[in-house]
Design a protein around this motif. Structure first.
Motif, mmCIF file in Angstrom:
data_model
loop_
_atom_site.group_PDB
_atom_site.id
_atom_site.type_symbol
_atom_site.label_atom_id
_atom_site.label_comp_id
_atom_site.label_asym_id
_atom_site.label_seq_id
_atom_site.Cartn_x
_atom_site.Cartn_y
_atom_site.Cartn_z
ATOM 1 N N ALA A 30 0.918 -1.178 -0.046
ATOM 2 C CA ALA A 30 -0.016 -0.154 -0.025
ATOM 3 C C ALA A 30 0.834 1.091 0.176
ATOM 4 O O ALA A 30 1.984 1.223 0.571
ATOM 5 C CB ALA A 30 -0.947 -0.090 1.173
ATOM 6 N N SER A 31 0.543 2.240 -0.394
ATOM 7 C CA SER A 31 1.218 3.503 -0.436
ATOM 8 C C SER A 31 0.192 4.808 -0.568
ATOM 9 O O SER A 31 -0.853 4.615 -0.914
ATOM 10 C CB SER A 31 2.016 3.540 -1.890
ATOM 11 O OG SER A 31 0.956 3.571 -2.959
ATOM 12 N N ARG A 32 0.846 6.001 -0.058
ATOM 13 C CA ARG A 32 0.229 7.148 -0.118
ATOM 14 C C ARG A 32 1.198 8.105 -0.673
ATOM 15 O O ARG A 32 2.346 8.231 -0.308
ATOM 16 C CB ARG A 32 0.024 7.607 1.454
ATOM 17 C CG ARG A 32 -1.372 6.784 1.978
ATOM 18 C CD ARG A 32 -2.508 7.084 1.241
ATOM 19 N NE ARG A 32 -3.594 6.364 1.997
ATOM 20 C CZ ARG A 32 -4.152 5.088 1.800
ATOM 21 N NH1 ARG A 32 -3.330 4.379 1.062
ATOM 22 N NH2 ARG A 32 -4.993 4.582 2.698
ATOM 23 N N THR A 33 0.709 9.218 -1.412
ATOM 24 C CA THR A 33 1.262 10.194 -1.963
ATOM 25 C C THR A 33 1.489 11.246 -0.878
ATOM 26 O O THR A 33 0.724 11.680 -0.382
ATOM 27 C CB THR A 33 0.822 10.863 -3.344
ATOM 28 O OG1 THR A 33 0.854 9.712 -4.197
ATOM 29 C CG2 THR A 33 1.601 11.943 -3.812
ATOM 30 N N VAL A 34 2.747 11.802 -0.667
ATOM 31 C CA VAL A 34 2.948 12.710 0.238
ATOM 32 C C VAL A 34 3.407 13.883 -0.481
ATOM 33 O O VAL A 34 4.663 14.128 -0.929
ATOM 34 C CB VAL A 34 4.063 12.463 1.203
ATOM 35 C CG1 VAL A 34 3.912 13.599 2.604
ATOM 36 C CG2 VAL A 34 3.831 11.077 1.714
ATOM 37 N N GLU A 35 2.658 15.279 -0.816
ATOM 38 C CA GLU A 35 3.079 16.144 -1.543
ATOM 39 C C GLU A 35 4.093 16.892 -0.809
ATOM 40 O O GLU A 35 4.082 17.260 0.192
ATOM 41 C CB GLU A 35 1.695 17.095 -2.007
ATOM 42 C CG GLU A 35 0.640 16.406 -2.598
ATOM 43 C CD GLU A 35 1.151 16.011 -4.017
ATOM 44 O OE1 GLU A 35 1.862 16.553 -4.674
ATOM 45 O OE2 GLU A 35 0.511 15.039 -4.660
ATOM 46 N N LEU A 36 5.055 17.604 -1.848
ATOM 47 C CA LEU A 36 6.115 18.297 -1.255
ATOM 48 C C LEU A 36 5.572 19.794 -1.494
ATOM 49 O O LEU A 36 4.871 20.244 -2.304
ATOM 50 C CB LEU A 36 7.324 18.305 -2.363
ATOM 51 C CG LEU A 36 7.979 16.772 -2.002
ATOM 52 C CD1 LEU A 36 9.119 16.652 -3.152
ATOM 53 C CD2 LEU A 36 8.676 17.023 -0.883
ATOM 54 N N ASP A 37 6.161 20.629 -0.433
ATOM 55 C CA ASP A 37 5.803 22.112 -0.510
ATOM 56 C C ASP A 37 7.238 22.641 -0.926
ATOM 57 O O ASP A 37 8.199 22.476 -0.685
ATOM 58 C CB ASP A 37 5.469 22.524 0.818
ATOM 59 C CG ASP A 37 4.167 21.720 1.257
ATOM 60 O OD1 ASP A 37 3.180 21.585 0.480
ATOM 61 O OD2 ASP A 37 3.951 21.704 2.656
ATOM 62 N N TYR A 38 7.005 23.955 -1.828
ATOM 63 C CA TYR A 38 7.996 24.867 -2.194
ATOM 64 C C TYR A 38 7.834 26.184 -2.084
ATOM 65 O O TYR A 38 7.399 26.922 -2.781
ATOM 66 C CB TYR A 38 8.162 24.522 -3.888
ATOM 67 C CG TYR A 38 8.093 23.069 -4.306
ATOM 68 C CD1 TYR A 38 9.459 22.337 -4.280
ATOM 69 C CD2 TYR A 38 7.016 22.603 -4.363
ATOM 70 C CE1 TYR A 38 9.417 21.150 -4.681
ATOM 71 C CE2 TYR A 38 7.041 21.035 -5.074
ATOM 72 C CZ TYR A 38 8.385 20.495 -4.941
ATOM 73 O OH TYR A 38 8.481 19.190 -5.470
ATOM 74 N N PRO A 39 7.941 26.507 -0.671
ATOM 75 C CA PRO A 39 7.688 27.786 -0.112
ATOM 76 C C PRO A 39 8.537 28.908 -0.566
ATOM 77 O O PRO A 39 8.335 30.087 -0.597
ATOM 78 C CB PRO A 39 7.901 27.733 1.358
ATOM 79 C CG PRO A 39 8.603 26.569 1.629
ATOM 80 C CD PRO A 39 8.316 25.542 0.478
ATOM 81 N N HIS A 40 9.521 28.498 -0.845
ATOM 82 C CA HIS A 40 10.731 29.486 -1.570
ATOM 83 C C HIS A 40 11.595 28.822 -2.613
ATOM 84 O O HIS A 40 11.603 27.456 -2.576
ATOM 85 C CB HIS A 40 11.606 30.069 -0.522
ATOM 86 C CG HIS A 40 10.856 30.674 0.539
ATOM 87 N ND1 HIS A 40 10.316 31.887 0.437
ATOM 88 C CD2 HIS A 40 10.509 30.361 1.936
ATOM 89 C CE1 HIS A 40 9.696 32.271 1.618
ATOM 90 N NE2 HIS A 40 10.006 31.430 2.558
#
Length: 508
Positions: A30-40
């Motif tokens: 089983a898997s889950r996507t973990v979105e990355l954040d790009y604040p700068h």
């Protein structure tokens, strides 16, 4: 009662949980996507709580879909992307977002260290290159740019260490991951106050977690973690490992001279040695998960994702054909490549769509395209160019003194028999492809099996849990065709250095 092992694999964007039987067969994934954040610009991060929640959800789904009793899982091992940083405060809570291994906020720190020739001073301790996402550089960045955060650091963890902490409440790391951070005296496998002073981060000494072997039991699943994951309270959790080592172990690499090649997002090329390879031209040398052995690594983001990009943008007709036939579009691509023999294309491809081991400004390119070339010629050039990128890394390992006998090939590229044969012919090594898909998670699970006592040691784990799908021998008649094209590949590397710099200026 049948017993099982759980392997957890946290990459940059996906959290996976895989349940294996003791013969290494995948029971449920089983898997889950973990979105990355790009604040700068240059920042690549995500909330640490989000990483744990996605991992817990994947574990719960794997257990539920497998239908097994959680008490049948007798051990848990975790692996994850190397470097980046996951900080706890002095109260044991996440201090800031977890920073992924693609982050470049500390590039200025690296530039400053290079101007001071700090690498030549640090290398005898670290046996590796500097790059911005290493904890040493990120800690220095926090000290200079967010001193209030730096002062609150209670524990310096890597991603799999944070997952273990969430499972057990215990703060630990392992030698494979931590010897890749430039915080340790690698040959002596110990933290180095000299290095911390060199990087001007001596204050973090007390925040460095205790390192253990990958197979040592570090704690047990807590009641809180059991509620979130569906695991049984008290299930043992072991030290875990750096993901490139999980892939090597999961592929069955346990002896000096064995090579593991991962043809996936990254071109990973690693060899196990009895003594550490000490060469500043290599990417890194680290402690291997098998005690007393070492792993030297050459890597860059130059592998099978080049094919994914090509298929996405230029293979609409092949997708239609694949749908009609009920097969993968990649099978159609393999057939196109196989329609041409070794030496069947004179196009050269540089696989630098997403990164390079040559220079920061390097770009991808097809060279020598003429009107009579077809898509088959372009695809064969792409397959070969990816292999030449790997071969460039392998050459560096050989120049450093590595002696190679056989290679285990994993990653998406290994699923293609025609691509695997190009690897064997160009690199001039037999390619052994292990069965299964979640090779890194299997390596982590195998370590858990050693910790649980169901395997005597790593060799026993490999004998019982790793099976080969196939072995492809080099064809000596094909090798000269590939080496001639590899020579042109390298000649073009030199010729394109100035043009790449000029092209980079146009994109600003």
């Amino acid at each position: 009662m049948t017993e099982y092992l759980l392997g957890i694999d946290n990459g940059s964007t996906v959290s996976k949980a895989a349940i294996f039987d003791l013969q290494g067969r995948e029971v449920q994934i089983a898997s889950r996507t973990v979105e990355l954040d790009y604040p700068h610009p240059g920042w690549t991060e995500r909330p640490m709580e989000r990483v744990w929640q996605s991992t817990a959800a994947a574990i719960k789904e794997a257990i539920t879909k497998s239908g097994i009793n959680p008490k049948q899982i007798i051990g848990i091992g975790a692996t994850g992307h190397g470097n980046g940083i996951y900080l706890l405060n002095k109260q044991g809570r996440p201090l800031c977002p977890g920073i992924a291994s693609l982050d470049t906020r500390a590039a200025g720190i690296i530039d400053d260290w290079n101007k001071k020739d700090l690498h030549s001073q640090a290398f005898p301790f670290t046996l590796q290159a500097f790059w911005p996402a290493q904890p040493n550089a990120l800690l220095a960045w926090f000290k200079q740019n967010q001193p209030e955060t730096y002062q609150k650091i209670g524990a310096v963890l890597l991603i799999k260490d944070y997952i273990k902490y969430c499972l057990t409440g215990k703060i630990t790391t392992d030698f494979t991951d931590m010897t890749a951070t430039s915080l340790m005296h690698v040959p002596q496998k110990r933290y180095s106050k000299e290095l911390l002073d060199m990087f001007d981060i001596p204050e973090v000494w007390d925040a460095l977690p205790t390192p253990v072997e990958s197979f040592e039991v570090v704690g047990k699943v807590t009641a809180e973690a059991a509620k979130s994951t569906g695991l049984a309270v008290g299930t043992p959790v072991v030290g875990g490992m750096f993901d490139v080592e999980g892939s090597a172990l999961g592929a069955g690499v346990v002896a000096a001279g064995q090579v593991c090649i991962v043809a996936g997002t990254w071109s990973i090329n690693e060899i196990v040695t009895a003594e550490p390879l000490v060469n500043p031209d290599l990417f890194m040398t680290v402690a291997y998960t098998v005690p007393e052995l070492w792993l030297s690594i050459e890597a860059s983001a130059t592998s099978a994702t080049n094919l994914e990009w090509f298929v996405k943008h230029f293979c609409a007709e092949e997708r239609i054909e694949a749908d009609k036939r009920g097969v993968s579009v990649y099978q159609v691509c393999n057939e196109l490549v196989a329609s041409l023999p070794p030496g069947g294309t004179d196009i050269i491809f540089h696989p630098f769509l997403f990164g390079s081991n040559v220079q920061a400004t390097a770009r991808s390119g097809f060279y020598g395209v003429a009107g009579w070339h077809t898509k088959a010629h372009l695809l064969r050039a792409l397959y070969e160019g990816v292999v030449y990128g790997h071969l460039n890394h392998i050459d560096n390992l050989r120049k450093a003194g590595a002696k190679m006998d056989v290679a285990r090939l994993t990653g998406g590229g290994s699923r293609s028999k025609v691509w695997t044969q190009v690897f064997a012919d160009a690199i001039q090594l037999p390619m052994e492809v292990p069965a299964g898909t979640e090779i890194g998670a299997r390596g982590a699970a195998m370590s858990a099996g050693i910790g649980a006592g169901v395997y005597k040691d790593h060799a026993d784990a490999v004998a019982k849990a790793v099976k080969l799908d196939r072995r492809q021998e080099p064809n000596p008649e094909a090798t000269p065709f590939y080496l001639a094209r590899y020579a042109e590949y390298k000649r073009l590397l030199d010729a394109m250095r100035d043009p790449w710099d000029h092209l980079n200026k146009l994109s600003r």
